[in-house]
Design an enzyme around this catalytic site. Structure first.
Site, PDB file in Angstrom:
ATOM      1  N   ARG A 187      53.032  50.507  47.598  1.00 30.49           N
ATOM      2  CA  ARG A 187      51.728  50.279  47.106  1.00 30.49           C
ATOM      3  C   ARG A 187      50.639  50.305  48.004  1.00 30.49           C
ATOM      4  O   ARG A 187      50.843  49.988  49.268  1.00 30.49           O
ATOM      5  CB  ARG A 187      51.987  48.700  46.389  1.00 30.49           C
ATOM      6  CG  ARG A 187      52.640  48.443  45.255  1.00 30.49           C
ATOM      7  CD  ARG A 187      52.543  46.857  45.005  1.00 30.49           C
ATOM      8  NE  ARG A 187      51.523  46.836  44.121  1.00 30.49           N
ATOM      9  CZ  ARG A 187      50.645  45.525  44.201  1.00 30.49           C
ATOM     10  NH1 ARG A 187      50.926  44.827  45.429  1.00 30.49           N
ATOM     11  NH2 ARG A 187      49.920  45.074  43.283  1.00 30.49           N
ATOM     12  N   HIS A 212      34.425  40.184  41.876  1.00 34.17           N
ATOM     13  CA  HIS A 212      34.672  39.143  42.610  1.00 34.17           C
ATOM     14  C   HIS A 212      34.042  38.015  42.700  1.00 34.17           C
ATOM     15  O   HIS A 212      33.700  37.417  43.780  1.00 34.17           O
ATOM     16  CB  HIS A 212      35.188  39.686  44.105  1.00 34.17           C
ATOM     17  CG  HIS A 212      36.260  39.206  44.689  1.00 34.17           C
ATOM     18  ND1 HIS A 212      36.128  37.721  45.119  1.00 34.17           N
ATOM     19  CD2 HIS A 212      37.389  39.421  45.192  1.00 34.17           C
ATOM     20  CE1 HIS A 212      37.319  37.355  45.840  1.00 34.17           C
ATOM     21  NE2 HIS A 212      38.117  38.604  45.784  1.00 34.17           N
ATOM     22  N   ASP A 263      40.499  45.302  43.324  1.00 37.38           N
ATOM     23  CA  ASP A 263      41.413  44.333  42.708  1.00 37.38           C
ATOM     24  C   ASP A 263      41.407  44.205  41.276  1.00 37.38           C
ATOM     25  O   ASP A 263      41.121  43.027  40.775  1.00 37.38           O
ATOM     26  CB  ASP A 263      41.692  43.119  43.588  1.00 37.38           C
ATOM     27  CG  ASP A 263      43.026  42.453  43.121  1.00 37.38           C
ATOM     28  OD1 ASP A 263      43.822  42.944  42.465  1.00 37.38           O
ATOM     29  OD2 ASP A 263      43.077  41.228  43.725  1.00 37.38           O
ATOM     30  N   LYS A 300      55.526  45.958  48.557  1.00 36.44           N
ATOM     31  CA  LYS A 300      53.988  45.264  48.701  1.00 36.44           C
ATOM     32  C   LYS A 300      54.365  45.260  50.115  1.00 36.44           C
ATOM     33  O   LYS A 300      55.151  43.955  50.596  1.00 36.44           O
ATOM     34  CB  LYS A 300      53.758  44.241  47.910  1.00 36.44           C
ATOM     35  CG  LYS A 300      52.499  43.434  48.579  1.00 36.44           C
ATOM     36  CD  LYS A 300      52.151  42.401  47.621  1.00 36.44           C
ATOM     37  CE  LYS A 300      50.921  41.674  48.151  1.00 36.44           C
ATOM     38  NZ  LYS A 300      50.507  40.610  47.242  1.00 36.44           N
ATOM     39  N   GLU A 355      44.239  38.744  34.734  1.00 38.32           N
ATOM     40  CA  GLU A 355      44.255  38.023  35.938  1.00 38.32           C
ATOM     41  C   GLU A 355      42.482  37.791  35.674  1.00 38.32           C
ATOM     42  O   GLU A 355      41.962  36.567  35.988  1.00 38.32           O
ATOM     43  CB  GLU A 355      44.602  38.368  36.898  1.00 38.32           C
ATOM     44  CG  GLU A 355      44.313  37.789  38.121  1.00 38.32           C
ATOM     45  CD  GLU A 355      44.745  38.109  39.584  1.00 38.32           C
ATOM     46  OE1 GLU A 355      45.572  39.298  39.719  1.00 38.32           O
ATOM     47  OE2 GLU A 355      44.559  37.762  40.760  1.00 38.32           O
ATOM     48  N   GLU A 371      48.365  41.050  52.101  1.00 36.61           N
ATOM     49  CA  GLU A 371      48.159  39.421  51.837  1.00 36.61           C
ATOM     50  C   GLU A 371      49.365  38.664  52.566  1.00 36.61           C
ATOM     51  O   GLU A 371      50.039  38.085  51.702  1.00 36.61           O
ATOM     52  CB  GLU A 371      48.423  39.312  50.306  1.00 36.61           C
ATOM     53  CG  GLU A 371      47.061  40.080  49.523  1.00 36.61           C
ATOM     54  CD  GLU A 371      46.728  39.905  48.165  1.00 36.61           C
ATOM     55  OE1 GLU A 371      47.638  39.744  47.506  1.00 36.61           O
ATOM     56  OE2 GLU A 371      45.657  39.566  47.685  1.00 36.61           O
TER      57      GLU A 371
HETATM   58  O1  GCW Z   1      45.002  40.701  42.425  1.00 38.93           O
HETATM   59  C1  GCW Z   1      46.027  40.080  43.221  1.00 38.93           C
HETATM   60  C2  GCW Z   1      46.437  38.870  42.924  1.00 38.93           C
HETATM   61  C3  GCW Z   1      47.783  38.351  43.529  1.00 38.93           C
HETATM   62  C4  GCW Z   1      48.453  39.571  43.513  1.00 38.93           C
HETATM   63  C5  GCW Z   1      47.956  40.781  44.197  1.00 38.93           C
HETATM   64  C6  GCW Z   1      48.944  42.224  44.172  1.00 38.93           C
HETATM   65  C7  GCW Z   1      51.073  39.972  43.268  1.00 38.93           C
HETATM   66  O2  GCW Z   1      45.733  37.758  42.677  1.00 38.93           O
HETATM   67  O3  GCW Z   1      48.410  37.452  42.894  1.00 38.93           O
HETATM   68  O4  GCW Z   1      49.912  39.491  44.002  1.00 38.93           O
HETATM   69  O5  GCW Z   1      46.686  40.995  43.725  1.00 38.93           O
HETATM   70  O6  GCW Z   1      48.385  42.886  43.555  1.00 38.93           O
HETATM   71  O7  GCW Z   1      49.720  42.263  45.139  1.00 38.93           O
END
Ligand code: GCW
Length: 732
Positions: free
Chosen positions: A344, A549, A385, A307, A413, A311
């Protein structure tokens, strides 16, 4: 008989001699002990998952199966033994003993005339004569998969008379991705702590490691990424690699290879070159040396998951380089050993003002064809997501010269985490079966609707050499592995679909229920009905009609559609639902962000037009007036309210269904699920009431008939704090 036993033990006459009374008391104690033992056996803590191997009650079936299976032949090209064949033998021995009371004779042999369809990892199962079944494969791991398949058939009570199967996986790398931190917390984990006891490794190896590998192998999974994609460089230090090697050793007999998530700045972090620039020769040399060190310890190491520039994680762009530059330096280090890179596509940048759902496509499409053959771009099923519902990611079908890997989220999640039932196979099938209208080289020969995401990722469309599917694991130290007893079905379904994405959600639910609970149709029918309805129910009470979301900040549990104060605009729910006095939904047509342009024209056209856009994606692609007439004839507002209400009612329906199962399900799992359904009903009401009260401030319309009035005011829901929710650091 029962009454006689009872009277025998209760009729203790005072006059009986003491010795005789003692004997009777001892026997009574024994009988009570046995009875308790029996009820304990009936209780089930879920540890055994779908591999329970309890004795089949039907005697004639047992006898027929035992006769057909009294001799088993495990055949590989060289016919020699291996730890994997030992695992297969142990499984068959334990399984057939448990299910049938049978001590089967198991021999090894050389396989001849294997059908081509068996491939590298598949198996063939066939009968030879009356009492022999041959499991043959090109490699020992295929025999292991065949052994599990045979035991599954026996557990499912499939008649073995015509046993003649060839099965092979469509995708070659079938992985669980663990978002496990080295301190054993799990990002987005809802089933306890990480299974990996890092501090005690490599010396102490918890026997559970083998049970984990065995469960994965029973589904045909063949890899595990051990650590969180938000990675800690420590995992690549020499000490920690020895710990990784110990886990690899435990998993190896079951065909599970280990992979690691790496942090882009690892060379710097671990005292190597003071840069992580992928084009710096010192950096490339560091990675080569590190990879060589890994393969010395773990000869079958799978590769890296990355990754980067996402983020807040570091990445090659920090040095003015591209994702391809980054992926390729790792790929070059891994290639001589047969390792791969899963890079990713989940990237979006703070300074980028483009609709977040467009950003990954914009970044990766210009790089298509620039990645080494041992790189796969790992893409979440949808462009945002892991929402309860998203359209498929446009990179599927878009990338034509690069391996596209599918990443699914098994851990829930955004679908109720550890407390709610959401069987995810219908969600995954929706993506796998979605037609991308990709124009691969083979397109000319293909019928419409055959360029599905499933066929893109399995290599049928673009013939890319590397095929990968990954699921973010829902496992942890909870005794039942997954926290919610019914969430085991998601681990199971992911594994089965990774092997064969053409299986249906219903067939998998049926299998899982029968293996995990009972073959009794009075259990199978209601439980599968609940499972199959559950994902849509969660959509209904949380984010219906293409909303997305809307969740609360941080832990992502429960509603927060009003959130508007987070530092990045695209972290705020208001960025996505765009509610205003005119209507609701994100305009992603030409008049809005035009995210639709990233799809093939056939797909874009259908979704662009309100008349043909399915209700499920309506508010994903369109900003729709509150009074818009839906297909049902109702206004958007009324329809929205009724979806939320329907979601709540479905959960209430399951509560009744589940209560009816009490006599048929062991007390432990019955009570656990019952309690969680109480919580789910209450959570569903919170979602409904909070979202409708909030949207009502824009729609200014009354709740339609049939929708229950909210229990509290909007202020109340906005003030709710969920402290110490699992899977995420606490929010004050
Ligand atoms: O969905 C989001 C999550 C993060 C996650 C991120 C990802 C591992 O809230 O916790 O981090 O995606 O997929 O990188």
């Amino acid at each position: 008989m029962i009454r006689r036993t009872f009277s025998f033990f209760t009729a203790t006459r005072k006059s009986a001699p003491l010795a005789w009374r003692c004997v009777r008391m001892a026997i009574a104690g024994l009988v009570i002990g046995l009875a308790l033992g029996a009820s304990r056996a009936f209780a089930d803590d879920g540890y055994r998952l779908w591999l329970r191997y309890d004795r089949i009650a039907d005697e004639s079936l047992r006898t027929a199966d035992a006769a057909a299976l009294s001799h088993l032949v495990l055949a590989t090209p060289d016919g020699t033994d291996s730890p994997t064949l030992t695992a297969a033998r142990n499984e068959l021995t334990a399984g057939l003993k448990g299910l049938l009371g049978l001590d089967a004779k198991i021999d090894l042999a050389k396989s001849t005339d294997l059908p081509a369809a068996v491939g590298a990892e598949g198996y063939s199962l066939h009968r030879r004569g009356r009492d022999t079944v041959v499991i043959s494969a090109r490699h020992d791991v295929g025999v292991l998969y065949g052994a599990f398949a045979l035991l599954r058939d026996v557990q499912l009570q499939t008649p073995l008379a015509k046993l003649d199967t060839v099965s092979a996986p469509k995708i070659s790398r079938r992985l669980l991705d663990h978002w496990d931190n080295l301190d054993r917390t799990i990002e987005r984990g809802y089933a306890g702590f990480s299974l990996w006891e890092w501090f005690y490794l490599p010396e102490y190896r918890n026997p559970r490691y083998r049970d984990y590998a065995r469960a994965c192998a029973s589904l045909g999974l063949n890899g595990a990424v051990l650590n969180n994609v938000n990675a800690d460089s420590l995992i690549l230090s020499s000490l920690w690699l020895r710990k990784v090697a110990a886990l690899a050793e435990e998993f190896r007999p079951y065909g599970i290879r280990v992979y690691l998530s790496v942090r882009w700045t690892a060379p710097k972090d671990l005292g190597g070159p003071q840069t992580a620039d992928p084009l710096d020769p010192g950096v490339a040399a560091w990675w080569r040396a590190k990879v060589d060190e890994i393969y010395k310890l773990i000869p079958d190491f799978g590769g890296f998951l990355v990754k980067a520039n996402s983020e807040g994680e570091p990445g090659p762009q920090d040095y003015g380089r591209t994702h391809a530059d980054g992926a390729n330096v790792l790929a070059d280090a891994l290639a001589p050993h047969g390792g791969i890179v899963m890079w990713r596509a989940f990237v979006y940048a703070a300074e980028n003002t483009t609709d977040r759902v467009k950003q990954a496509y914009n970044e990766f499409m210009p790089l298509d064809g620039k990645f080494r053959p041992n790189v796969a771009i790992q893409i979440k099923n949808g462009p945002l997501d892991f929402m309860p519902r998203e359209p498929f990611h446009p990179l599927f079908g878009g990338l034509a010269h690069t391996s596209a890997a599918l990443e699914l989220q098994i851990t829930q999640e955004y679908l109720g985490q550890g407390t709610q039932l959401a069987y995810l196979a219908p969600l995954w099938k929706e993506v796998l079966d979605a037609d991308t209208f990709a124009r691969g080289p083979a397109r000319g020969e293909l019928a419409e609707s055959s360029s599905t995401v499933g066929r893109v990722i399995d290599g049928s469309i673009y013939h890319q050499p590397l095929t990968v599917i990954a699921g973010v694991a829902n496992t942890g130290t909870d005794r039942d592995w997954t926290g919610h007893p019914l969430a085991q079905a998601n681990w199971y379904a992911f594994g089965r679909l990774a092997w064969d994405h053409d299986l249906t959600a219903a067939a998998i639910a049926d299998e899982w229920t029968r293996l995990t609970y009972s073959n009794d149709p009075r259990v199978v029918q209601p439980v599968t009905a609940m499972l199959l309805a559950s994902r849509e129910t969660v959509v209904d009470y949380s984010m219906p009609l293409g909303l997305h979301h809307l969740m609360a900040t941080g832990h992502h549990y429960g509603p927060g559609p009003w959130v508007a104060d987070l530092k990045r605009p695209d972290w705020n729910p208001v960025y996505y639902h765009r509610a205003d006095e005119n209507g609701l939904g994100a305009d992603r047509t030409v008049t809005g962000s035009n995210a639709l342009e990233q799809y093939a024209p056939e797909v874009a056209k259908r979704w662009a037009d309100l008349a043909t856009c399915p209700d499920e994606y309506l508010l994903w692609f369109h900003h729709v007036p509150w009074d818009y007439r839906m297909r049902s004839g109702r206004t958007l507002w009324d329809e929205l309210c009724l979806h939320y209400q329907h979601g709540v009612e479905s959960v209430r329906g399951w509560q009744k269904t589940w209560d009816g199962l009490q006599p048929l399900i062991d007390a432990e799992r019955f009570a656990h699920v019952k309690a969680l359904l109480v919580r789910q009903e209450s959570d569903a009401r919170d979602w409904r009431d909070a979202c409708l009260l909030y949207f009502q401030t824009f729609s200014k319309r009354p709740l339609p008939a049939g929708v229950e009035p909210p229990a509290h005011t909007l202020d109340y829901y906005q003030a709710v704090k969920r402290r110490y929710a699992p899977g995420h650091g606490d929010e004050k």
